[in-house]
Scaffold this motif. Structure first.
Motif, short mmCIF file in Angstrom:
data_model
loop_
_atom_site.label_atom_id
_atom_site.label_comp_id
_atom_site.label_asym_id
_atom_site.label_seq_id
_atom_site.Cartn_x
_atom_site.Cartn_y
_atom_site.Cartn_z
N ALA A 93 0.83 -1.21 0.00
CA ALA A 93 0.00 0.00 0.00
C ALA A 93 0.86 1.25 0.00
O ALA A 93 0.57 2.23 -0.69
CB ALA A 93 -0.94 -0.01 1.20
N SER A 94 1.93 1.23 0.80
CA SER A 94 2.84 2.37 0.85
C SER A 94 3.52 2.60 -0.50
O SER A 94 3.65 3.74 -0.96
CB SER A 94 3.89 2.15 1.94
N PHE A 95 3.94 1.51 -1.14
CA PHE A 95 4.57 1.62 -2.46
C PHE A 95 3.57 2.14 -3.49
O PHE A 95 3.90 2.99 -4.32
CB PHE A 95 5.12 0.26 -2.89
N TYR A 96 2.33 1.63 -3.43
CA TYR A 96 1.29 2.08 -4.36
C TYR A 96 1.02 3.57 -4.17
O TYR A 96 0.88 4.32 -5.14
CB TYR A 96 0.01 1.28 -4.13
N GLN A 97 0.95 4.00 -2.92
CA GLN A 97 0.73 5.42 -2.65
C GLN A 97 1.87 6.26 -3.19
O GLN A 97 1.65 7.34 -3.73
CB GLN A 97 0.56 5.63 -1.14
N SER A 98 3.10 5.77 -3.06
CA SER A 98 4.26 6.51 -3.56
C SER A 98 4.20 6.63 -5.09
O SER A 98 4.47 7.71 -5.65
CB SER A 98 5.56 5.80 -3.15
N ILE A 99 3.84 5.53 -5.77
CA ILE A 99 3.75 5.56 -7.23
C ILE A 99 2.71 6.58 -7.69
O ILE A 99 2.97 7.42 -8.55
CB ILE A 99 3.40 4.16 -7.77
N THR A 100 1.52 6.49 -7.11
CA THR A 100 0.45 7.39 -7.54
C THR A 100 0.77 8.85 -7.22
O THR A 100 0.37 9.75 -7.96
CB THR A 100 -0.88 6.99 -6.88
N MET A 101 1.49 9.09 -6.12
CA MET A 101 1.86 10.46 -5.78
C MET A 101 2.87 11.00 -6.78
O MET A 101 2.81 12.17 -7.18
CB MET A 101 2.42 10.53 -4.36
N PHE A 102 3.81 10.16 -7.22
CA PHE A 102 4.74 10.58 -8.27
C PHE A 102 3.99 10.88 -9.56
O PHE A 102 4.26 11.91 -10.22
CB PHE A 102 5.78 9.48 -8.53
N PHE A 103 3.06 10.01 -9.94
CA PHE A 103 2.29 10.23 -11.16
C PHE A 103 1.49 11.52 -11.09
O PHE A 103 1.46 12.31 -12.04
CB PHE A 103 1.35 9.04 -11.41
N LEU A 104 0.83 11.73 -9.95
CA LEU A 104 0.03 12.95 -9.79
C LEU A 104 0.91 14.19 -9.85
O LEU A 104 0.53 15.20 -10.47
CB LEU A 104 -0.72 12.90 -8.46
N SER A 105 2.08 14.14 -9.23
CA SER A 105 2.99 15.29 -9.25
C SER A 105 3.40 15.62 -10.68
O SER A 105 3.46 16.80 -11.07
CB SER A 105 4.23 14.99 -8.40
N MET A 106 3.66 14.59 -11.49
CA MET A 106 4.05 14.83 -12.87
C MET A 106 2.89 15.40 -13.67
O MET A 106 3.08 16.29 -14.52
CB MET A 106 4.56 13.54 -13.51
#
Length: 266
Positions: free
Chosen positions: A159-172
């Motif tokens: 879950a933590s890794f998934y949240q990190s991925i989606t946060m990177f995507f959203l930031s981009m």
């Protein structure tokens, strides 16, 4: 369609990580070889000890890379295939943006799981005494509940890794809304979101402390924690898992909405 996209994205990511997997498996074999020959008179020297220490340092960095590199390659693949020149081909496919985002997120999770398996295999090769019991020694668990606790821990990490991925995507995606310095703005948005999450966590802790203090729950709460340590541990891990998955879902939805309504990626 999701299955086909996921298969393609997993292959693309695997091509960038498989050399690290080979290194993660070969290096511990070399360390065991060093330990096997270090007592021989020919290798009893300062130079050999220095080489052994350097080799151990390289192995340590390879273990760190097994955790960090999956995020790097996932974010890099998203940027190259969605936002750069190759994005024209990706975004004109007869697939919804929701599927495109979800495929890349799941592919990142898949590669992360593979990296975790390689990490455990590497540690097992390095030490025959490696086990989950050693890893989780001292945690608030009791006999018969260890498996459930480990499953929750794995889910929390995912879950933590998934949240990190989606946060990177959203930031981009937020960075792409600017006409210039898109990369710089993406980094700024990432740190702003991270800071906002820290503030949110602090607010939640302050609310919890307020209720405990004003309703005089300190004694009861302390008694519950000391009496049911394993329950508190599982509740905490479960809450963090849900928290990260919910945040990941929010970040995913906002990123997809921005790509559909605020950006012209085709």
């Amino acid at each position: 369609m999701l299955g086909l996209r996921l298969k393609y994205d997993c292959k693309a990511l695997f091509r960038m990580v498989w050399p690290l997997y080979i290194v993660g498996i070969v290096l511990p074999i070399g360390i065991r070889l060093f330990h096997w020959i270090q007592d021989l008179p020919f290798f009893d020297s300062f130079v050999f000890e220095m080489i052994s220490l350097m080799y151990g340092g390289i192995y340590f960095f390879s273990l760190a890379a097994l955790v960090i590199w999956p995020i790097v390659v996932t974010v890099r693949d998203f940027f190259n295939t969605m936002l750069k020149d190759e994005g024209y081909l990706t975004n004109t496919l007869p697939v919804s943006r929701n599927i495109l985002f979800l495929s890349k997120e799941l592919a990142g999770l898949t590669i992360f799981c593979l990296s975790g398996l390689v990490l455990m295999l590497s540690l097992w090769i390095l030490s025959s005494d490696f086990s989950f019991e050693v890893m989780f020694a001292g945690l608030p668990i009791q006999d018969g509940r260890t498996i459930g606790f480990i499953i929750l821990m794995v889910l929390m990490i995912l879950a933590s890794f998934y949240q990190s991925i989606t946060m990177f995507f959203l930031s981009m995606m937020l960075g792409q809304m600017h006409r210039s310095n898109k990369g710089l703005f993406s980094v700024v948005y990432y740190f702003v979101i991270s800071f906002g999450l820290q503030i949110l966590a602090l607010i939640l802790l302050m609310i919890f402390a307020y209720f405990v203090d004003n309703f005089h729950l300190e004694q009861g709460f302390t008694l519950f924690v000391t009496s049911y340590e394993w329950v508190v541990g599982m509740m905490l891990v479960g809450a963090l898992t849900i928290y990260n998955f919910v945040l990941g879902g929010i970040f995913h939805s906002v990123g997809v909405w921005i790509s559909n309504h605020k950006l012209n990626l085709e």
